[in-house]
Scaffold this motif. Structure first.
Motif, PDB file in Angstrom:
ATOM      1  N   ASP A 183      -5.470   9.475   7.850  1.00 36.56           N
ATOM      2  CA  ASP A 183      -6.776   9.534   8.512  1.00 36.56           C
ATOM      3  C   ASP A 183      -6.745   8.508   9.645  1.00 36.56           C
ATOM      4  O   ASP A 183      -6.962   7.315   9.422  1.00 36.56           O
ATOM      5  CB  ASP A 183      -7.886   9.212   7.502  1.00 36.56           C
ATOM      6  CG  ASP A 183      -9.263   9.190   8.123  1.00 36.56           C
ATOM      7  OD1 ASP A 183      -9.395   9.362   9.356  1.00 36.56           O
ATOM      8  OD2 ASP A 183     -10.225   8.983   7.362  1.00 36.56           O
ATOM      9  N   ASN A 233      -9.716   5.985  10.241  1.00 35.34           N
ATOM     10  CA  ASN A 233      -9.991   4.922   9.273  1.00 35.34           C
ATOM     11  C   ASN A 233      -8.770   4.103   8.875  1.00 35.34           C
ATOM     12  O   ASN A 233      -8.892   3.139   8.128  1.00 35.34           O
ATOM     13  CB  ASN A 233     -10.624   5.524   8.014  1.00 35.34           C
ATOM     14  CG  ASN A 233     -11.975   6.122   8.309  1.00 35.34           C
ATOM     15  OD1 ASN A 233     -12.815   5.502   8.944  1.00 35.34           O
ATOM     16  ND2 ASN A 233     -12.186   7.352   7.872  1.00 35.34           N
ATOM     17  N   PHE A 234      -7.603   4.468   9.373  1.00 28.53           N
ATOM     18  CA  PHE A 234      -6.363   3.831   8.940  1.00 28.53           C
ATOM     19  C   PHE A 234      -6.368   2.323   9.159  1.00 28.53           C
ATOM     20  O   PHE A 234      -6.061   1.552   8.238  1.00 28.53           O
ATOM     21  CB  PHE A 234      -5.164   4.471   9.654  1.00 28.53           C
ATOM     22  CG  PHE A 234      -3.843   3.900   9.253  1.00 28.53           C
ATOM     23  CD1 PHE A 234      -3.280   4.203   8.022  1.00 28.53           C
ATOM     24  CD2 PHE A 234      -3.141   3.056  10.100  1.00 28.53           C
ATOM     25  CE1 PHE A 234      -2.051   3.682   7.642  1.00 28.53           C
ATOM     26  CE2 PHE A 234      -1.916   2.529   9.729  1.00 28.53           C
ATOM     27  CZ  PHE A 234      -1.373   2.844   8.503  1.00 28.53           C
ATOM     28  N   ASP A 264      -2.315   8.163  -7.843  1.00 29.75           N
ATOM     29  CA  ASP A 264      -2.859   6.849  -7.497  1.00 29.75           C
ATOM     30  C   ASP A 264      -2.635   5.872  -8.658  1.00 29.75           C
ATOM     31  O   ASP A 264      -2.253   4.724  -8.455  1.00 29.75           O
ATOM     32  CB  ASP A 264      -4.335   6.930  -7.123  1.00 29.75           C
ATOM     33  CG  ASP A 264      -5.194   7.644  -8.159  1.00 29.75           C
ATOM     34  OD1 ASP A 264      -4.648   8.295  -9.070  1.00 29.75           O
ATOM     35  OD2 ASP A 264      -6.430   7.558  -8.035  1.00 29.75           O
ATOM     36  N   VAL A 319      -2.807   5.193   0.161  1.00 30.30           N
ATOM     37  CA  VAL A 319      -3.274   5.961   1.316  1.00 30.30           C
ATOM     38  C   VAL A 319      -2.551   7.296   1.303  1.00 30.30           C
ATOM     39  O   VAL A 319      -1.319   7.341   1.186  1.00 30.30           O
ATOM     40  CB  VAL A 319      -2.994   5.226   2.652  1.00 30.30           C
ATOM     41  CG1 VAL A 319      -3.353   6.087   3.842  1.00 30.30           C
ATOM     42  CG2 VAL A 319      -3.733   3.898   2.704  1.00 30.30           C
ATOM     43  N   VAL A 339       0.864  -1.179   0.000  1.00 29.51           N
ATOM     44  CA  VAL A 339       0.000   0.000   0.000  1.00 29.51           C
ATOM     45  C   VAL A 339       0.899   1.227   0.000  1.00 29.51           C
ATOM     46  O   VAL A 339       1.752   1.387   0.881  1.00 29.51           O
ATOM     47  CB  VAL A 339      -0.932   0.010   1.231  1.00 29.51           C
ATOM     48  CG1 VAL A 339      -1.756   1.283   1.267  1.00 29.51           C
ATOM     49  CG2 VAL A 339      -1.846  -1.220   1.210  1.00 29.51           C
ATOM     50  N   ASP A 380      -8.875   0.243   9.575  1.00 28.57           N
ATOM     51  CA  ASP A 380      -9.857  -0.408   8.706  1.00 28.57           C
ATOM     52  C   ASP A 380      -9.331  -0.511   7.282  1.00 28.57           C
ATOM     53  O   ASP A 380      -9.512  -1.523   6.613  1.00 28.57           O
ATOM     54  CB  ASP A 380     -11.182   0.355   8.712  1.00 28.57           C
ATOM     55  CG  ASP A 380     -11.929   0.239  10.030  1.00 28.57           C
ATOM     56  OD1 ASP A 380     -11.694  -0.737  10.768  1.00 28.57           O
ATOM     57  OD2 ASP A 380     -12.750   1.122  10.310  1.00 28.57           O
ATOM     58  N   THR A 381      -8.694   0.558   6.828  1.00 28.16           N
ATOM     59  CA  THR A 381      -8.164   0.585   5.463  1.00 28.16           C
ATOM     60  C   THR A 381      -7.112  -0.492   5.260  1.00 28.16           C
ATOM     61  O   THR A 381      -7.189  -1.269   4.305  1.00 28.16           O
ATOM     62  CB  THR A 381      -7.570   1.970   5.127  1.00 28.16           C
ATOM     63  OG1 THR A 381      -8.618   2.951   5.252  1.00 28.16           O
ATOM     64  CG2 THR A 381      -7.003   2.002   3.722  1.00 28.16           C
ATOM     65  N   GLN A 430      -8.332  -4.169   5.198  1.00 31.27           N
ATOM     66  CA  GLN A 430      -8.900  -4.658   3.932  1.00 31.27           C
ATOM     67  C   GLN A 430      -7.837  -5.359   3.086  1.00 31.27           C
ATOM     68  O   GLN A 430      -8.132  -6.340   2.406  1.00 31.27           O
ATOM     69  CB  GLN A 430      -9.515  -3.496   3.144  1.00 31.27           C
ATOM     70  CG  GLN A 430     -10.716  -2.885   3.807  1.00 31.27           C
ATOM     71  CD  GLN A 430     -11.169  -1.612   3.104  1.00 31.27           C
ATOM     72  OE1 GLN A 430     -10.645  -1.241   2.058  1.00 31.27           O
ATOM     73  NE2 GLN A 430     -12.150  -0.939   3.683  1.00 31.27           N
ATOM     74  N   GLY A 438      -2.828  -0.696  -3.318  1.00 37.68           N
ATOM     75  CA  GLY A 438      -3.690   0.368  -2.845  1.00 37.68           C
ATOM     76  C   GLY A 438      -2.887   1.610  -2.555  1.00 37.68           C
ATOM     77  O   GLY A 438      -1.665   1.647  -2.744  1.00 37.68           O
TER      78      GLY A 438
END
Length: 123
Positions: free
Chosen positions: A109, A112-113, A92, A104, A81, A115-116, A119, A102
């Motif tokens: 953040d 939400n880090f 991106d 970031v 990531v 959770d991100t 995934q 992915g």
């Protein structure tokens, strides 16, 4: 169950400290590298579950390091990531084209880090 190991390749000490703290909250084991060369070495030696790759690194940049890792049969399946503060149009796509799974943006953040990144660990 053993906690997941995440390799963080980041040259900014404050960003590294923040990511380290967030990973500790999430009960992840963190490996740290301040440059791409050391990050590649650690990825090959420790085979982490996920790599968080800063794009702007001293010497070799994160996109080049990603390309190297994604062509190495021993580590190519590790999700990478991209972490970057240079969130311009097309960044991106550059990260994804280099092989990142992915993207970031920084500032991170914090809400939400986890959770991100979670995934990417499920894949």
């Amino acid at each position: 169950m053993a906690s997941k190991t995440i390799l963080v390749i980041e040259d900014n000490k404050l960003n590294m400290k923040l990511v380290r703290s967030l990973l500790a909250i999430g009960k992840y084991r963190a490996l740290e590298a301040e440059d791409a060369e050391r990050g590649i070495q650690l990825a090959r030696e420790k085979h982490p579950d996920l790599i968080l790759m800063d794009i702007q690194l001293p010497g070799m940049d994160g996109l080049t390091a990603t390309r190297i890792l994604k062509t190495d049969s021993a580590v190519k399946d590790i999700a990478i990531v991209a972490l970057t503060s240079h969130a311009m149009d097309g960044d991106d796509k550059k990260a994804l084209d280099a092989g990142c799974d992915g993207y970031v943006t920084k500032p991170i953040d914090t809400k939400n880090f986890l959770d991100t990144i979670g995934q990417f660990l499920k894949k």
